[in-house]
Design an enzyme around this catalytic site. Structure first.
Site, PDB file in Angstrom:
ATOM      1  N   GLU A 135     -31.177   0.538  33.188  1.00  7.75           N
ATOM      2  CA  GLU A 135     -31.173   1.851  33.852  1.00  7.75           C
ATOM      3  C   GLU A 135     -31.999   2.852  33.055  1.00  7.75           C
ATOM      4  O   GLU A 135     -32.635   3.743  33.633  1.00  7.75           O
ATOM      5  CB  GLU A 135     -29.723   2.329  34.062  1.00  7.75           C
ATOM      6  CG  GLU A 135     -29.058   1.512  35.168  1.00  7.75           C
ATOM      7  CD  GLU A 135     -27.572   1.283  34.998  1.00  7.75           C
ATOM      8  OE1 GLU A 135     -26.929   1.995  34.202  1.00  7.75           O
ATOM      9  OE2 GLU A 135     -27.056   0.370  35.676  1.00  7.75           O
ATOM     10  N   HIS A 166     -31.134  -0.382  27.946  1.00  7.95           N
ATOM     11  CA  HIS A 166     -30.460  -0.777  29.185  1.00  7.95           C
ATOM     12  C   HIS A 166     -31.440  -0.640  30.349  1.00  7.95           C
ATOM     13  O   HIS A 166     -32.275   0.268  30.371  1.00  7.95           O
ATOM     14  CB  HIS A 166     -29.225   0.104  29.409  1.00  7.95           C
ATOM     15  CG  HIS A 166     -28.363  -0.407  30.516  1.00  7.95           C
ATOM     16  ND1 HIS A 166     -28.676  -0.201  31.839  1.00  7.95           N
ATOM     17  CD2 HIS A 166     -27.242  -1.161  30.506  1.00  7.95           C
ATOM     18  CE1 HIS A 166     -27.762  -0.803  32.590  1.00  7.95           C
ATOM     19  NE2 HIS A 166     -26.878  -1.394  31.803  1.00  7.95           N
ATOM     20  N   GLY A 187     -20.059  -3.473  33.637  1.00  9.43           N
ATOM     21  CA  GLY A 187     -20.202  -2.108  34.123  1.00  9.43           C
ATOM     22  C   GLY A 187     -19.005  -1.720  34.979  1.00  9.43           C
ATOM     23  O   GLY A 187     -17.929  -1.391  34.481  1.00  9.43           O
ATOM     24  N   GLY A 188     -19.178  -1.811  36.302  1.00 13.01           N
ATOM     25  CA  GLY A 188     -18.164  -1.346  37.252  1.00 13.01           C
ATOM     26  C   GLY A 188     -16.755  -1.839  36.965  1.00 13.01           C
ATOM     27  O   GLY A 188     -15.793  -1.054  37.008  1.00 13.01           O
ATOM     28  N   ASN A 219     -19.364  -0.987  29.594  1.00 18.31           N
ATOM     29  CA  ASN A 219     -20.323   0.130  29.626  1.00 18.31           C
ATOM     30  C   ASN A 219     -19.881   1.063  30.753  1.00 18.31           C
ATOM     31  O   ASN A 219     -20.038   0.732  31.918  1.00 18.31           O
ATOM     32  CB  ASN A 219     -21.728  -0.435  29.866  1.00 18.31           C
ATOM     33  CG  ASN A 219     -22.768   0.649  30.063  1.00 18.31           C
ATOM     34  OD1 ASN A 219     -22.498   1.829  29.833  1.00 18.31           O
ATOM     35  ND2 ASN A 219     -23.958   0.246  30.487  1.00 18.31           N
ATOM     36  N   TRP A 220     -19.350   2.207  30.359  1.00 16.81           N
ATOM     37  CA  TRP A 220     -18.791   3.119  31.353  1.00 16.81           C
ATOM     38  C   TRP A 220     -19.858   3.967  32.038  1.00 16.81           C
ATOM     39  O   TRP A 220     -19.549   4.750  32.935  1.00 16.81           O
ATOM     40  CB  TRP A 220     -17.697   3.993  30.714  1.00 16.81           C
ATOM     41  CG  TRP A 220     -16.497   3.205  30.274  1.00 16.81           C
ATOM     42  CD1 TRP A 220     -16.218   1.898  30.579  1.00 16.81           C
ATOM     43  CD2 TRP A 220     -15.407   3.648  29.452  1.00 16.81           C
ATOM     44  NE1 TRP A 220     -15.033   1.511  30.007  1.00 16.81           N
ATOM     45  CE2 TRP A 220     -14.512   2.563  29.306  1.00 16.81           C
ATOM     46  CE3 TRP A 220     -15.091   4.857  28.818  1.00 16.81           C
ATOM     47  CZ2 TRP A 220     -13.336   2.655  28.551  1.00 16.81           C
ATOM     48  CZ3 TRP A 220     -13.919   4.951  28.073  1.00 16.81           C
ATOM     49  CH2 TRP A 220     -13.052   3.865  27.950  1.00 16.81           C
ATOM     50  N   LYS A 221     -21.104   3.861  31.589  1.00 15.49           N
ATOM     51  CA  LYS A 221     -22.235   4.570  32.221  1.00 15.49           C
ATOM     52  C   LYS A 221     -21.889   6.048  32.444  1.00 15.49           C
ATOM     53  O   LYS A 221     -21.166   6.638  31.633  1.00 15.49           O
ATOM     54  CB  LYS A 221     -22.645   3.845  33.513  1.00 15.49           C
ATOM     55  CG  LYS A 221     -22.944   2.356  33.282  1.00 15.49           C
ATOM     56  CD  LYS A 221     -23.568   1.662  34.459  1.00 15.49           C
ATOM     57  CE  LYS A 221     -23.777   0.189  34.146  1.00 15.49           C
ATOM     58  NZ  LYS A 221     -24.452  -0.537  35.210  1.00 15.49           N
ATOM     59  N   SER A 276     -22.581  -7.605  37.390  1.00 15.62           N
ATOM     60  CA  SER A 276     -21.499  -7.895  38.340  1.00 15.62           C
ATOM     61  C   SER A 276     -20.453  -8.879  37.806  1.00 15.62           C
ATOM     62  O   SER A 276     -19.944  -9.706  38.560  1.00 15.62           O
ATOM     63  CB  SER A 276     -22.072  -8.373  39.682  1.00 15.62           C
ATOM     64  OG  SER A 276     -22.877  -7.357  40.266  1.00 15.62           O
ATOM     65  N   GLU A 285     -29.174  -9.032  30.998  1.00 17.96           N
ATOM     66  CA  GLU A 285     -28.671  -8.403  32.218  1.00 17.96           C
ATOM     67  C   GLU A 285     -29.764  -8.444  33.282  1.00 17.96           C
ATOM     68  O   GLU A 285     -30.635  -7.558  33.324  1.00 17.96           O
ATOM     69  CB  GLU A 285     -28.303  -6.935  31.952  1.00 17.96           C
ATOM     70  CG  GLU A 285     -27.199  -6.754  30.936  1.00 17.96           C
ATOM     71  CD  GLU A 285     -26.479  -5.420  31.119  1.00 17.96           C
ATOM     72  OE1 GLU A 285     -25.263  -5.460  31.309  1.00 17.96           O
ATOM     73  OE2 GLU A 285     -27.132  -4.369  31.111  1.00 17.96           O
ATOM     74  N   GLY A 306     -24.679  -4.084  39.350  1.00 20.80           N
ATOM     75  CA  GLY A 306     -24.104  -3.185  40.352  1.00 20.80           C
ATOM     76  C   GLY A 306     -24.345  -3.622  41.785  1.00 20.80           C
ATOM     77  O   GLY A 306     -24.133  -2.862  42.718  1.00 20.80           O
TER      78      GLY A 306
HETATM   79  P1  13P Z   1     -22.161  -4.045  36.625  1.00 20.49           P
HETATM   80  O1  13P Z   1     -21.095  -4.867  35.927  1.00 20.49           O
HETATM   81  O2  13P Z   1     -21.602  -2.850  37.353  1.00 20.49           O
HETATM   82  O3  13P Z   1     -23.057  -4.903  37.458  1.00 20.49           O
HETATM   83  O4  13P Z   1     -23.082  -3.412  35.456  1.00 20.49           O
HETATM   84  C1  13P Z   1     -23.583  -4.242  34.472  1.00 20.49           C
HETATM   85  C2  13P Z   1     -24.226  -3.398  33.430  1.00 20.49           C
HETATM   86  O5  13P Z   1     -25.252  -2.790  33.659  1.00 20.49           O
HETATM   87  C3  13P Z   1     -23.562  -3.293  32.129  1.00 20.49           C
HETATM   88  O6  13P Z   1     -24.375  -2.671  31.191  1.00 20.49           O
END
Ligand code: 13P
Length: 250
Positions: A97, A95, A234-235, A10-12, A213, A167, A173
């Site tokens: 967020e 999600h 994510g990251g 997920n490149w957000k 993470s 999640e 994050g």
């Molecule tokens: P991180 O891997 O940066 O913690 O993010 C997870 C995430 O929200 C994937 O959708």
């Protein structure tokens, strides 16, 4: 029943179109596995260029969100049919967020999930508790109400198209990861819930991804848990090297 693993990135809100196409190319050329699904989830602007650049690769593309109306006077929104036409096969729904910053509720998750199915997209429903909710023993209750709300009224046939991503908000994050036991336990709870809401066959075939993470250093332990069918990253999905490292560890 064996479930095909999936590693999704997920490149957000990251990467220009050019950067996204370049990262997708690096992932596609470094991919050495054909025993799992790899999905990249770019921002909307990059989705079609990324999908076109991956057209001769097994790497799949998904959207980060969708609106529940197909078209009309809804300035700033993106619909399921638009995502599908741009090359998306999957779409994230709910999600954390979106829940935290954009007013996503169980009801709007339900509407988005239904719109995704109607458009022929496979929804990835994200659920998970905050740190306070975990510390006060509410993890299962929170996850249960997120599942029940978003999946209300779904048939077993529709559920076969849905993937779940567990999640925990406190692990997203933050560098904090759920322990292998915590992840496996939460996934087992989700699978049990799906079994009682639908049936055992549906429960055993539903993919449940872990997110929060995940990096190449902790991926193997998490991904080898019996109830963990993959990762939503994510990251660590923003560099080909670390994302491919997670794929190799699966
Ligand atoms: P991180 O891997 O940066 O913690 O993010 C997870 C995430 O929200 C994937 O959708």
């Amino acid at each position: 029943m064996s479930r095909r693993p999936m590693i999704a990135g997920n490149w957000k809100l990251n990467l220009t179109v050019e950067e996204a196409v370049s990262l997708a190319g690096e992932i596609a050329s470094g991919l050495m596995r054909d025993d799992l699904d790899v999905l990249v989830i770019p921002g909307f602007l990059a989705l079609e260029p990324v999908a076109l650049s991956l057209s001769s690769s097994p790497v799949l593309v998904g959207g980060q969100n969708l609106f529940w109306q197909e078209q009309g006077a809804y300035t700033g929104e993106v619909s399921g049919p638009q995502l599908k036409a741009a090359g998306a096969r999957y779409v994230l729904v709910g999600h954390s967020e979106r829940r935290q910053y954009f007013g996503e509720t169980e009801k709007t998750c339900r509407l988005r999930l239904e719109a995704a199915l109607k458009a022929g997209l496979r929804p990835i429903l994200c659920v998970g508790e905050t740190r306070d909710e975990r510390e006060s023993g509410q993890t299962e209750g929170v996850v249960e109400s997120q599942l029940a709300g978003a999946l209300a009224g779904l048939s077993a046939g529709e559920m076969a198209e849905v993937t779940i991503a567990y999640e925990p908000v406190w692990a997203i994050g933050t560098g904090l990861t759920a322990s292998e036991e915590q992840a496996n336990q939460a996934h087992a709870y989700i699978r049990g819930w799906i079994g009682s809401r639908f049936d055992k066959l549906v429960a055993n075939s539903t993919g449940i991804l872990y997110g929060g993470s995940v990096k190449s250093a902790n991926a193997a332990g998490l991904l080898h848990q019996p109830e963990v069918d993959g990762a939503l990253v994510g990251g660590a999905s923003l560099s080909a090297e670390s994302f491919l490292g997670i794929i190799q560890a699966a």
